[in-house]
Enzyme design. Structure first.
Site, PDB file in Angstrom:
ATOM      1  CE1 TYR A  29      -3.416  -0.009   4.664  1.00 15.84           C
ATOM      2  CE2 TYR A  29      -4.471  -1.953   5.141  1.00 15.84           C
ATOM      3  CZ  TYR A  29      -3.973  -1.019   4.451  1.00 15.84           C
ATOM      4  OH  TYR A  29      -4.298  -1.250   2.737  1.00 15.84           O
ATOM      5  CB  SER A  71      -0.915   0.128   1.289  1.00 11.93           C
ATOM      6  OG  SER A  71      -1.303   1.191   1.490  1.00 11.93           O
TER       7      SER A  71
END
Lengths: 278, 277
Positions: B167, B154
């Site tokens: 995350y 990401s």
């Protein structure tokens, strides 16, 4: 079936041979027309001979054999006005500009930083960095005029991401290309013009296949051959290969030039057999 | 005309919907057969509805409509033995393995000093350990003929963000894992790379929790897709709010194909210039 860059026009510098010719052919295979330039002149301090008019003619022949149009001219990326004139004429004839492969580059004297010749340093920065800026500068108005975005792909190097001894001018210029790429990506984003850089490891072209380059990798050997060079070159990479082929760089260019990468911008993309991660 | 991954077999985790389904379809369009797994169950710490068995069935239907084979099953990437069993079964049926898309992932939020233990642990277990499990199960099958692993990280794997440290940590970890695997597997010509999407238009971001995260100032009733678009867009350089799953799939396809035969150890953003900004 439509090619992956069908109907687009690509401007490629250093297109007479090596990676540049490969880019012209690969993009033409996928439906693009080409505006091609090359210096076609001796480069002081380069360990290889210059590309010739015959080389550029061969690029033209290969592209035309694919039924694509190509306009090829002699031009020096260090000479902005001359470069711009050639590109403007090419765009006038082919009607548009979508893709730029700022590929023209040289390799010259290999020596410790404090021993590099002044003129050699300047030629390197002028060609491998300033020449890339000139290429982008000349192209941007044409791409903006199309109103449909576009893709600039700047050829850097594994040496644009990590340092190697004895080629400080080359490393500096190639690092500089990354900074230029990131800046252009930000400046041109509102126009949906994407800018990315390619970072090859050794590529099998005349630029590296010469004794001075072999000696860079084998400093103790007086007259190293390509057989000597192969394992030394391979030692730089993670994958067990000594070098990549020009088409491997062209395939990365094609991806970045195409709509498949329509939202990829500001990216430094290594095609380097894992050299940078090693 | 042969597809760009013609005759290859791809293992895709998190394939029931979103990016995973898109990868299955895109690779199938280019001639690959698919081994697909998904948890198809809710994880308590995840504040949006996760995929269902009906979702996975739809992925199967769409791949088969392209005349490609697909072996699909339920598996939890946190459970190594179950994941390995599902993959071994798929390879036994389809005969080989060439491509791995370690795509399964979850999203949740909380300040670093307030994250509950379970929320942190679920995130690391799925988004990082699950990727290692996926690679570990696949490697013996890939050694036969080389191959390509693409790990989904990401922008949060390259940059910091407030409000989801777990995350960010897991996605950063995926980069470290990718680089290590690239070095370890290079002698076998197995390439390993990571993709780094900006916001992707899927259920993972189009939900109340994510809307609250990016527009806390708006009353809940005004947090709509249309209102959130500009908020997401400010993160990107290109003037778009999010990319489509197919944009990530096109990058996965390129990395999976022989066009990228010497590309390894690369973190590839597909992020509308987010990381450049």
């Amino acid at each position: 079936m439509a090619g992956r860059v069908e109907g687009k026009v690509a401007f490629i510098t250093g297109a007479a041979r090596g990676q540049g010719r490969s880019h012209a052919i690969r993009l033409a295979e996928e439906g693009a027309d080409i505006i091609a330039i090359d210096l076609l002149e001796e480069i002081p301090g380069a360990p290889y001979g210059p590309a010739t008019r015959q080389d550029l003619d061969e690029t033209v022949r290969a592209v035309e054999a694919l039924d694509r149009r190509i306009i090829a001219s002699k031009a020096d990326v260090r000479d902005y006005e001359g470069l711009k004139a050639v590109l403007d004429a090419g765009v006038a004839e082919l009607g548009r500009l979508d893709i730029v492969a700022a590929n023209a580059g040289i390799s010259t004297q290999m020596a410790p930083s404090e021993e590099l010749d002044e003129a050699i340093w300047h030629d390197m920065i002028d060609t491998n960095l300033t020449g890339v800026w000139h290429t982008a500068k000349a192209a941007i108005p044409h791409i903006k005029a199309g109103g449909r975005g576009g893709s600039l792909v700047l050829t850097s190097s594994a040496t644009g991401l990590q340092a190697y001894p004895n080629v400080a001018h080359y490393v500096s210029a190639k690092h500089g290309v990354v900074g230029l790429m990131r800046t252009l990506a930000l400046e041109l984003a509102p126009d949906m013009i994407r800018v990315n850089s390619l970072h090859p490891t050794q590529v099998d072209t005349p630029m590296i296949m010469n004794e001075p380059t072999f000696r860079l990798f084998l400093p103790g050997v007086e007259h190293p051959t390509v057989e000597d060079f192969e394992p030394a070159s391979q030692a730089m990479n993670a994958l067990p290969i000594p070098w990549v082929e020009p088409v491997d760089i062209s395939n990365a260019l094609l991806f970045l030039a195409s709509d498949e990468a329509r939202y990829v911008t500001g990216v430094a993309l290594p095609i380097d057999a894992g050299a940078v991660v090693k | 005309m042969a597809g760009r991954v013609e005759g290859k077999v791809a293992f895709i985790t998190g394939a029931a919907r979103g990016q995973g389904r898109s990868h299955a379809i895109r690779l199938a369009e280019e001639g690959a057969d698919i081994i697909a797994v998904d948890l198809v169950e809710q994880i308590d710490s995840v504040p949006y509805a996760m995929a269902t068995p009906a979702d996975l069935d739809e992925t199967v239907r769409q791949v088969e409509a392209l005349d490609r084979r697909i072996v699909a099953g339920r598996a939890d990437v946190r459970d190594y033995d179950a994941l390995k069993t599902a993959l071994d079964e798929g390879v036994a049926q389809l005969g080989r393995l060439d491509i791995v898309s370690a795509n399964a992932g979850i999203f949740s939020q909380g300040r670093s000093d307030e994250l509950p233990e379970e929320t942190w642990r679920d995130m690391i277990d799925v988004n990082l350990t699950g990727v290692w499990h996926t690679a570990k199960a696949a490697i013996p099958h890939l050694r036969a003929a080389g191959g390509s692993m693409i790990l989904t990280s990401s922008t949060a794997g390259l940059a910091g963000f407030e409000n989801f440290a777990h995350y960010v940590s897991a996605k950063h970890g995926v980069v470290g894992l990718m680089r290590t695997l690239a070095l370890e597997l290079a002698p076998d010509m197995i390439r390993v790379n990571s993709v780094h999407p900006t916001s992707v238009d899927t259920d993972m971001i189009q939900n109340a929790m994510t809307y609250a995260l990016f527009a806390p100032d708006l009353p809940e009733s005004e947090r709509t897709r249309e209102a959130l678009g500009p908020r997401f867009q400010t993160m990107n350089a290109l003037p778009i709010p999010w990319v489509d799953p197919v944009d990530i799939s096109n990058a996965v396809l390129w990395l999976a194909s022989d066009e990228a035969r010497y590309v390894t150890g690369v973190a590839l953003p597909v992020d509308a210039g987010f990381t450049a900004k």
